[in-house]
Write a protein that holds these residues in place. Structure first.
Motif, PDB file in Angstrom:
ATOM      1  N   SER A   8       0.695  -1.151  -0.248  1.00 43.53           N
ATOM      2  CA  SER A   8       0.442   0.321   0.082  1.00 43.53           C
ATOM      3  C   SER A   8       1.550   1.246  -0.161  1.00 43.53           C
ATOM      4  CB  SER A   8      -0.522  -0.019   1.208  1.00 43.53           C
ATOM      5  OG  SER A   8       0.235  -0.130   2.018  1.00 43.53           O
ATOM      6  N   SER A   9       2.109   0.955   0.445  1.00 48.67           N
ATOM      7  CA  SER A   9       3.118   2.488   0.501  1.00 48.67           C
ATOM      8  C   SER A   9       3.209   2.955  -1.173  1.00 48.67           C
ATOM      9  CB  SER A   9       4.496   2.162   0.984  1.00 48.67           C
ATOM     10  OG  SER A   9       5.050   1.308   0.129  1.00 48.67           O
ATOM     11  N   SER A  10       3.470   4.082  -1.278  1.00 43.14           N
ATOM     12  CA  SER A  10       4.042   4.661  -2.652  1.00 43.14           C
ATOM     13  C   SER A  10       5.222   4.876  -2.747  1.00 43.14           C
ATOM     14  CB  SER A  10       3.545   6.045  -2.092  1.00 43.14           C
ATOM     15  OG  SER A  10       4.187   6.955  -1.204  1.00 43.14           O
ATOM     16  N   VAL A  11       5.781   3.848  -2.149  1.00 46.16           N
ATOM     17  CA  VAL A  11       7.320   2.877  -3.098  1.00 46.16           C
ATOM     18  C   VAL A  11       7.706   3.058  -3.601  1.00 46.16           C
ATOM     19  CG1 VAL A  11       9.616   2.902  -1.414  1.00 46.16           C
ATOM     20  CG2 VAL A  11       8.378   3.850   0.081  1.00 46.16           C
ATOM     21  N   GLY A  12       8.604   3.189  -4.712  1.00 46.62           N
ATOM     22  CA  GLY A  12       8.854   1.921  -6.040  1.00 46.62           C
ATOM     23  C   GLY A  12       7.560   1.721  -6.410  1.00 46.62           C
ATOM     24  N   ALA A  13       8.482   0.834  -7.769  1.00 42.48           N
ATOM     25  CA  ALA A  13       6.707   1.245  -9.181  1.00 42.48           C
ATOM     26  C   ALA A  13       5.487   0.341  -8.630  1.00 42.48           C
ATOM     27  CB  ALA A  13       7.807   0.181 -10.213  1.00 42.48           C
ATOM     28  N   PRO A  14       4.722   0.495  -9.509  1.00 44.90           N
ATOM     29  CA  PRO A  14       3.650  -0.268  -8.926  1.00 44.90           C
ATOM     30  C   PRO A  14       3.634  -1.377  -9.633  1.00 44.90           C
ATOM     31  CG  PRO A  14       3.619   1.293 -10.930  1.00 44.90           C
ATOM     32  CD  PRO A  14       4.675   1.880 -10.483  1.00 44.90           C
ATOM     33  N   LEU A  15       2.900  -1.844  -9.072  1.00 45.31           N
ATOM     34  CA  LEU A  15       2.808  -3.480  -8.317  1.00 45.31           C
ATOM     35  C   LEU A  15       2.197  -4.366 -10.391  1.00 45.31           C
ATOM     36  CD1 LEU A  15       0.548  -4.562  -6.074  1.00 45.31           C
ATOM     37  CD2 LEU A  15       3.373  -4.876  -6.150  1.00 45.31           C
ATOM     38  N   GLY A  16       3.279  -5.326 -10.750  1.00 44.05           N
ATOM     39  CA  GLY A  16       3.262  -5.606 -11.803  1.00 44.05           C
ATOM     40  C   GLY A  16       4.068  -4.914 -12.699  1.00 44.05           C
ATOM     41  N   ASN A  17       4.625  -3.353 -12.480  1.00 44.33           N
ATOM     42  CA  ASN A  17       5.463  -3.342 -13.748  1.00 44.33           C
ATOM     43  C   ASN A  17       7.086  -3.504 -13.756  1.00 44.33           C
ATOM     44  OD1 ASN A  17       7.394  -1.520 -14.353  1.00 44.33           O
ATOM     45  ND2 ASN A  17       6.042   0.919 -13.873  1.00 44.33           N
ATOM     46  N   ASN A  18       6.820  -4.221 -14.930  1.00 43.21           N
ATOM     47  CA  ASN A  18       8.163  -4.552 -15.246  1.00 43.21           C
ATOM     48  C   ASN A  18       9.316  -3.929 -15.570  1.00 43.21           C
ATOM     49  OD1 ASN A  18       6.597  -6.955 -14.430  1.00 43.21           O
ATOM     50  ND2 ASN A  18       5.706  -7.233 -16.048  1.00 43.21           N
ATOM     51  N   ASN A  19       9.791  -2.747 -15.646  1.00 44.12           N
ATOM     52  CA  ASN A  19      10.233  -2.227 -16.501  1.00 44.12           C
ATOM     53  C   ASN A  19      11.744  -1.847 -16.213  1.00 44.12           C
ATOM     54  OD1 ASN A  19       8.082  -0.325 -17.959  1.00 44.12           O
ATOM     55  ND2 ASN A  19       8.291   1.327 -16.438  1.00 44.12           N
ATOM     56  N   ALA A  20      12.096  -2.212 -14.576  1.00 43.96           N
ATOM     57  CA  ALA A  20      13.387  -1.971 -14.130  1.00 43.96           C
ATOM     58  C   ALA A  20      13.875  -3.908 -14.327  1.00 43.96           C
ATOM     59  CB  ALA A  20      13.367  -2.432 -13.324  1.00 43.96           C
ATOM     60  N   ILE A  21      13.250  -5.032 -14.772  1.00 47.52           N
ATOM     61  CA  ILE A  21      13.785  -5.957 -15.140  1.00 47.52           C
ATOM     62  C   ILE A  21      14.833  -6.139 -15.939  1.00 47.52           C
ATOM     63  CG2 ILE A  21      12.844  -8.596 -16.529  1.00 47.52           C
ATOM     64  CD1 ILE A  21      10.305  -8.077 -15.098  1.00 47.52           C
ATOM     65  N   GLY A  22      15.573  -6.822 -15.303  1.00 48.33           N
ATOM     66  CA  GLY A  22      17.093  -6.681 -16.682  1.00 48.33           C
ATOM     67  C   GLY A  22      18.154  -5.571 -15.751  1.00 48.33           C
ATOM     68  N   ASN A  23      17.702  -4.828 -15.462  1.00 46.35           N
ATOM     69  CA  ASN A  23      18.377  -4.206 -15.204  1.00 46.35           C
ATOM     70  C   ASN A  23      19.481  -4.670 -13.321  1.00 46.35           C
ATOM     71  OD1 ASN A  23      20.203  -1.251 -14.084  1.00 46.35           O
ATOM     72  ND2 ASN A  23      17.133  -0.344 -13.637  1.00 46.35           N
ATOM     73  N   PRO A  24      21.036  -4.286 -13.878  1.00 47.01           N
ATOM     74  CA  PRO A  24      21.226  -4.689 -12.600  1.00 47.01           C
ATOM     75  C   PRO A  24      21.935  -3.644 -11.601  1.00 47.01           C
ATOM     76  CG  PRO A  24      23.127  -3.795 -14.973  1.00 47.01           C
ATOM     77  CD  PRO A  24      21.402  -3.984 -15.231  1.00 47.01           C
ATOM     78  N   GLY A  25      21.673  -2.386 -11.576  1.00 44.81           N
ATOM     79  CA  GLY A  25      21.587  -1.411 -10.059  1.00 44.81           C
ATOM     80  C   GLY A  25      22.448  -0.839 -10.193  1.00 44.81           C
ATOM     81  N   GLY A  26      23.414  -0.669  -9.464  1.00 48.50           N
ATOM     82  CA  GLY A  26      24.403  -0.575  -8.587  1.00 48.50           C
ATOM     83  C   GLY A  26      25.016   0.905  -9.252  1.00 48.50           C
ATOM     84  N   GLY A  27      24.687   1.733  -9.996  1.00 51.46           N
ATOM     85  CA  GLY A  27      25.494   2.759 -10.261  1.00 51.46           C
ATOM     86  C   GLY A  27      25.549   3.098 -11.961  1.00 51.46           C
ATOM     87  N   ALA A  28      26.100   3.912 -12.621  1.00 51.54           N
ATOM     88  CA  ALA A  28      26.517   4.349 -13.424  1.00 51.54           C
ATOM     89  C   ALA A  28      27.144   3.020 -14.910  1.00 51.54           C
ATOM     90  CB  ALA A  28      27.549   5.221 -13.794  1.00 51.54           C
ATOM     91  N   PRO A  29      26.846   2.703 -15.555  1.00 47.08           N
ATOM     92  CA  PRO A  29      26.861   1.787 -16.598  1.00 47.08           C
ATOM     93  C   PRO A  29      29.148   1.643 -17.147  1.00 47.08           C
ATOM     94  CG  PRO A  29      25.472   3.563 -17.893  1.00 47.08           C
ATOM     95  CD  PRO A  29      25.830   4.177 -16.455  1.00 47.08           C
ATOM     96  N   ALA A  30      29.439   0.899 -17.284  1.00 43.38           N
ATOM     97  CA  ALA A  30      30.369  -0.049 -17.585  1.00 43.38           C
ATOM     98  C   ALA A  30      31.290   1.446 -18.380  1.00 43.38           C
ATOM     99  CB  ALA A  30      29.815  -0.660 -18.383  1.00 43.38           C
ATOM    100  N   ASN A  31      31.887   1.790 -18.325  1.00 48.07           N
ATOM    101  CA  ASN A  31      33.375   2.641 -18.943  1.00 48.07           C
ATOM    102  C   ASN A  31      32.379   4.211 -18.563  1.00 48.07           C
ATOM    103  OD1 ASN A  31      34.166   0.047 -20.337  1.00 48.07           O
ATOM    104  ND2 ASN A  31      32.943   0.231 -21.143  1.00 48.07           N
ATOM    105  N   ASN A  32      31.866   4.505 -18.577  1.00 47.80           N
ATOM    106  CA  ASN A  32      30.814   6.124 -17.454  1.00 47.80           C
ATOM    107  C   ASN A  32      32.258   6.711 -16.395  1.00 47.80           C
ATOM    108  OD1 ASN A  32      29.742   8.612 -15.640  1.00 47.80           O
ATOM    109  ND2 ASN A  32      28.315   7.440 -17.491  1.00 47.80           N
ATOM    110  N   SER A  33      32.602   7.371 -17.133  1.00 47.14           N
ATOM    111  CA  SER A  33      33.556   8.398 -16.272  1.00 47.14           C
ATOM    112  C   SER A  33      33.132   9.628 -15.798  1.00 47.14           C
ATOM    113  CB  SER A  33      34.785   8.605 -17.176  1.00 47.14           C
ATOM    114  OG  SER A  33      34.773   9.346 -17.955  1.00 47.14           O
ATOM    115  N   ASN A  34      32.045   9.613 -15.798  1.00 45.16           N
ATOM    116  CA  ASN A  34      31.431  11.464 -15.155  1.00 45.16           C
ATOM    117  C   ASN A  34      31.226  11.903 -14.287  1.00 45.16           C
ATOM    118  OD1 ASN A  34      30.530  11.130 -18.021  1.00 45.16           O
ATOM    119  ND2 ASN A  34      28.019  10.667 -17.410  1.00 45.16           N
TER     120      ASN A  34
END
Length: 145
Positions: A8-34
């Protein structure tokens, strides 16, 4: 947090949302030097970006940087408050005049910017009211008024 609270909380994506599937998370993409050379953790020491009005400056910094008439005002106010307050007022007696300086800075900023009905002006007005309310609350709690 129980499962029901999480659902019931408003934290995170709505139930059933699959947009982040396969996203390893944890920071910038490989070779990003920003962020190379960025130590993180906020503004550098002695940063003066807020110097334009100083309303949000730490009380300790206000105290450390006070000179001349301002330092004299702080010391005199602290003495008067200690004379009128109970025994447990040591720290608060010093903070009250520092908060008065903060309040004065907010009032000056509002006066310089004019009273506009946009979020920025209202935000500073609300801030100044909160500072003043805290001053009166502290004075009442230590028995000075």
């Amino acid at each position: 947090m129980s499962a029901d609270e999480y659902i019931s909380s408003s934290v995170g994506a709505p139930l059933g949302n699959n947009n982040a599937i396969g996203n390893p998370g944890g920071g910038a993409p490989a070779n990003n030097s920003n962020a190379i050379g960025n130590s993180g953790g906020g503004a550098p020491e002695d940063n003066t970006n807020r110097k334009s009005h100083g309303v949000y400056c730490d009380l300790e910094k206000i105290d450390d940087r006070a000179e001349g008439e301002v330092a004299e005002f702080i010391n005199q106010m602290e003495t008067v408050i200690r004379e009128r307050a109970d025994e447990n007022s040591k720290e608060v007696a010093r903070e009250i005049p520092l908060r008065l300086i903060r309040y004065n800075r907010a009032a000056q900023h509002i006066q310089q910017e004019g009273m506009r009905l946009d979020k920025g002006a209202n935000s500073m007005l609300d801030t100044s009211r909160r500072i003043l309310a805290q001053i009166f609350q502290d004075l009442q709690e230590i028995g000075a008024i």
